[in-house]
Scaffold this motif. Structure first.
Motif, PDB file in Angstrom:
ATOM      1  N   PHE A 164       0.842  -1.188   0.000  1.00  0.00           N
ATOM      2  CA  PHE A 164       0.000   0.000   0.000  1.00  0.00           C
ATOM      3  C   PHE A 164       0.881   1.244   0.000  1.00  0.00           C
ATOM      4  CE2 PHE A 164      -2.313  -3.417   2.015  1.00  0.00           C
ATOM      5  CZ  PHE A 164      -3.565  -3.336   1.439  1.00  0.00           C
ATOM      6  N   THR A 165       0.402   2.310  -0.609  1.00  0.00           N
ATOM      7  CA  THR A 165       1.117   3.576  -0.607  1.00  0.00           C
ATOM      8  C   THR A 165       0.121   4.719  -0.644  1.00  0.00           C
ATOM      9  OG1 THR A 165       2.922   4.832  -1.645  1.00  0.00           O
ATOM     10  CG2 THR A 165       1.367   3.752  -3.120  1.00  0.00           C
ATOM     11  N   TRP A 166       0.517   5.853  -0.076  1.00  0.00           N
ATOM     12  CA  TRP A 166      -0.285   7.067  -0.144  1.00  0.00           C
ATOM     13  C   TRP A 166       0.344   8.014  -1.158  1.00  0.00           C
ATOM     14  CZ3 TRP A 166      -4.708   8.213   2.686  1.00  0.00           C
ATOM     15  CH2 TRP A 166      -5.035   7.322   3.720  1.00  0.00           C
ATOM     16  N   VAL A 167      -0.467   8.673  -1.961  1.00  0.00           N
ATOM     17  CA  VAL A 167       0.040   9.662  -2.912  1.00  0.00           C
ATOM     18  C   VAL A 167      -0.891  10.869  -2.905  1.00  0.00           C
ATOM     19  CG1 VAL A 167       1.000   7.860  -4.391  1.00  0.00           C
ATOM     20  CG2 VAL A 167      -1.245   8.805  -4.926  1.00  0.00           C
ATOM     21  N   ARG A 168      -0.367  11.979  -3.403  1.00  0.00           N
ATOM     22  CA  ARG A 168      -1.215  13.154  -3.604  1.00  0.00           C
ATOM     23  C   ARG A 168      -1.421  13.342  -5.104  1.00  0.00           C
ATOM     24  NH1 ARG A 168       1.754  17.088  -5.666  1.00  0.00           N
ATOM     25  NH2 ARG A 168       4.001  17.197  -5.273  1.00  0.00           N
ATOM     26  N   GLN A 169      -2.542  13.911  -5.477  1.00  0.00           N
ATOM     27  CA  GLN A 169      -2.794  14.130  -6.894  1.00  0.00           C
ATOM     28  C   GLN A 169      -1.938  15.273  -7.399  1.00  0.00           C
ATOM     29  OE1 GLN A 169      -6.790  14.959  -8.010  1.00  0.00           O
ATOM     30  NE2 GLN A 169      -6.480  14.432 -10.140  1.00  0.00           N
ATOM     31  N   ASP A 170      -1.376  15.091  -8.592  1.00  0.00           N
ATOM     32  CA  ASP A 170      -0.528  16.106  -9.200  1.00  0.00           C
ATOM     33  C   ASP A 170      -1.340  17.363  -9.488  1.00  0.00           C
ATOM     34  OD1 ASP A 170       0.695  17.480 -11.706  1.00  0.00           O
ATOM     35  OD2 ASP A 170       2.314  16.244 -10.894  1.00  0.00           O
ATOM     36  N   GLN A 205      -2.430  15.326 -13.275  1.00  0.00           N
ATOM     37  CA  GLN A 205      -1.856  14.015 -13.591  1.00  0.00           C
ATOM     38  C   GLN A 205      -2.757  12.899 -13.063  1.00  0.00           C
ATOM     39  OE1 GLN A 205       1.098  13.348 -15.269  1.00  0.00           O
ATOM     40  NE2 GLN A 205       0.298  11.281 -15.194  1.00  0.00           N
ATOM     41  N   SER A 206      -2.908  11.836 -13.808  1.00  0.00           N
ATOM     42  CA  SER A 206      -3.715  10.702 -13.376  1.00  0.00           C
ATOM     43  C   SER A 206      -3.255  10.209 -12.018  1.00  0.00           C
ATOM     44  CB  SER A 206      -3.594   9.564 -14.404  1.00  0.00           C
ATOM     45  OG  SER A 206      -4.033   8.360 -13.840  1.00  0.00           O
ATOM     46  N   ARG A 207      -4.203   9.963 -11.136  1.00  0.00           N
ATOM     47  CA  ARG A 207      -3.855   9.486  -9.794  1.00  0.00           C
ATOM     48  C   ARG A 207      -3.150   8.142  -9.853  1.00  0.00           C
ATOM     49  NH1 ARG A 207      -9.552  10.987  -6.666  1.00  0.00           N
ATOM     50  NH2 ARG A 207      -9.425  13.239  -6.988  1.00  0.00           N
ATOM     51  N   HIS A 208      -3.576   7.304 -10.788  1.00  0.00           N
ATOM     52  CA  HIS A 208      -2.934   5.994 -10.911  1.00  0.00           C
ATOM     53  C   HIS A 208      -1.492   6.146 -11.368  1.00  0.00           C
ATOM     54  CE1 HIS A 208      -6.362   3.224 -10.239  1.00  0.00           C
ATOM     55  NE2 HIS A 208      -7.071   4.277 -10.614  1.00  0.00           N
ATOM     56  N   GLU A 209      -1.208   7.121 -12.239  1.00  0.00           N
ATOM     57  CA  GLU A 209       0.169   7.335 -12.674  1.00  0.00           C
ATOM     58  C   GLU A 209       1.014   7.861 -11.522  1.00  0.00           C
ATOM     59  OE1 GLU A 209       1.247   6.156 -15.277  1.00  0.00           O
ATOM     60  OE2 GLU A 209      -0.559   5.814 -16.438  1.00  0.00           O
ATOM     61  N   GLU A 210       0.415   8.704 -10.660  1.00  0.00           N
ATOM     62  CA  GLU A 210       1.124   9.162  -9.473  1.00  0.00           C
ATOM     63  C   GLU A 210       1.469   7.974  -8.564  1.00  0.00           C
ATOM     64  OE1 GLU A 210       2.036  12.372  -7.991  1.00  0.00           O
ATOM     65  OE2 GLU A 210       2.156  12.632 -10.134  1.00  0.00           O
ATOM     66  N   ALA A 211       0.521   7.056  -8.407  1.00  0.00           N
ATOM     67  CA  ALA A 211       0.774   5.878  -7.573  1.00  0.00           C
ATOM     68  C   ALA A 211       1.881   5.023  -8.173  1.00  0.00           C
ATOM     69  CB  ALA A 211      -0.511   5.054  -7.418  1.00  0.00           C
ATOM     70  N   LYS A 212       1.851   4.842  -9.493  1.00  0.00           N
ATOM     71  CA  LYS A 212       2.901   4.060 -10.153  1.00  0.00           C
ATOM     72  C   LYS A 212       4.263   4.703  -9.954  1.00  0.00           C
ATOM     73  CE  LYS A 212       2.214   2.607 -14.318  1.00  0.00           C
ATOM     74  NZ  LYS A 212       1.782   2.551 -15.735  1.00  0.00           N
ATOM     75  N   ALA A 213       4.316   6.049 -10.000  1.00  0.00           N
ATOM     76  CA  ALA A 213       5.586   6.734  -9.802  1.00  0.00           C
ATOM     77  C   ALA A 213       6.109   6.504  -8.390  1.00  0.00           C
ATOM     78  CB  ALA A 213       5.418   8.227 -10.067  1.00  0.00           C
ATOM     79  N   ALA A 214       5.210   6.592  -7.399  1.00  0.00           N
ATOM     80  CA  ALA A 214       5.626   6.352  -6.019  1.00  0.00           C
ATOM     81  C   ALA A 214       6.107   4.915  -5.835  1.00  0.00           C
ATOM     82  CB  ALA A 214       4.463   6.643  -5.069  1.00  0.00           C
TER      83      ALA A 214
END
Length: 348
Positions: A302-308, A312-321
């Motif tokens: 699991f990971t937490w991310v913030r929206q760009d 930027q797509s939230r899923h792409e932000e998650a993939k980057a993290a």
């Protein structure tokens, strides 16, 4: 079933050794539809076939390595129900095979004993759980192709088709992409072969037939969930939403991970992400799974991310993290700027 003829001028010594081994052991190999098979069931088998979780995938095979070496090797760790070696028409293997065992323990022991096993000096193979792919993507269909027409063609020419969905092609203008789902991996594999050989005569130019990539599947799902950007009043057709371009920072992280996996001969990582929670402060919690072909089991967590801020797509932000975390897990030395980026983009 007829055995496909080999091209005698290629790799003759190894083929001769294989034929001698077949004669000595009495093992029968049957080649059809681009693969050569032993068993399924093997001689003396009584009862139903083993369940799906008894098959392993074998990759990074030298192309002149055959069953006279591979079957004894994989039989040494458990009882084989079936062994399938993917073949070219020239008589070389295509670099991968599948071994199905009589029980789950045999497959598990094969992964533990033979993953990264050196079949030759400098040639270590990959052995991991087999994924029973059942979905195909067909890109480059004519824009005029209807779902009804496509379904009728596939039902006549293939077996086991469960569903057909049409989308605007993400790669070709004025073209469509179809996602085909079949009842089994074997049915999907036979349909893929027929489509690639042009036997179904579908309308389209530069058609590309592939197993449905998880990243593409996820993007198609996101486009379906996103509301249309506009509506064309003249004919009431909804505009197809376009995929968002990756920001340079996100693309850099994914490229870095792909480069590392390529350098370590692990294969291209495949991402799955699912948003499961949104905090009052604008952070989103994602479940993720990363499958790297060179590893026997996927990574998940699991990971937490913030929206760009740029949309930027939230899923792409998650993939980057996740990519940043995977770089750390794989032992890649990260400089201070990468650590700042990791802290800025995500927290666990």
């Amino acid at each position: 079933m007829e055995r496909e003829k080999w091209t005698n001028s290629i790799n003759q010594d190894r083929k001769t050794s294989l034929l001698a081994w077949e004669k000595e052991t009495g093992i029968e190999l049957v080649q059809i539809n681009g693969q050569r098979r032993y068993g399924g069931p093997p001689p003396g088998w009584v009862g139903d076939p083993p369940p799906a979780d008894t098959e392993v995938y074998i990759g990074k095979l030298p192309q002149d390595l055959y069953e006279d070496v591979l079957i004894p090797l994989f039989q040494s760790v458990g009882k084989l129900y079936e062994f399938r070696l993917m073949m070219t028409f020239s008589g070389l293997n295509r670099g991968f095979a599948y071994a199905k065992y009589s029980n789950h323990r045999g497959a598990r022991d094969a992964i533990a004993a033979l993953n990264h096993y050196p079949v030759r000096q400098g040639c270590a193979i990959v052995v991991c759980w087999s994924t029973q792919k059942r979905e195909l993507s067909v890109d480059g269909l004519a824009a005029s192709v209807s779902q009804q027409e496509l379904e009728a063609t596939l039902q006549r020419a293939t077996q086991g088709i469960l569903s057909v969905t049409l989308h605007a092609s993400p790669h070709q203008r004025q073209a469509k992409l179809a996602v085909l789902k079949y009842s089994s991996h074997q049915a999907a594999a036979l349909a893929k072969k027929a489509l690639m050989e042009g036997n179904l005569r579908l309308r389209g130019s530069e058609m590309r037939v592939e197993w449905l990539h998880p990243d593409l599947k996820q993007k198609l799902q996101l486009w379906e969930e996103r509301p249309p950007a506009s509506q064309v009043q003249e004919n009431k057709r909804l505009a197809v939403p376009k995929p968002l371009a990756l920001s340079p920072a996100v693309q850099n992280m994914l490229d870095h991970l792909n480069t590392l996996c390529g350098r370590q001969c692990l294969g291209m990582p495949l991402f799955l992400t699912k948003c499961i929670r949104v905090s009052p402060h604008g952070w989103l919690q994602f479940w993720f799974q990363v499958q790297i072909p060179g590893y026997p089991v996927p990574f998940s967590g699991f990971t937490w991310v913030r929206q760009d801020g740029q949309g930027q797509s939230r899923h792409e932000e998650a993939k980057a993290a996740v990519a940043l975390h995977m770089l750390r897990v794989l032992g890649e030395p990260l400089g201070p700027s990468w650590h700042r980026e990791l802290l800025c983009r995500s927290h666990n």
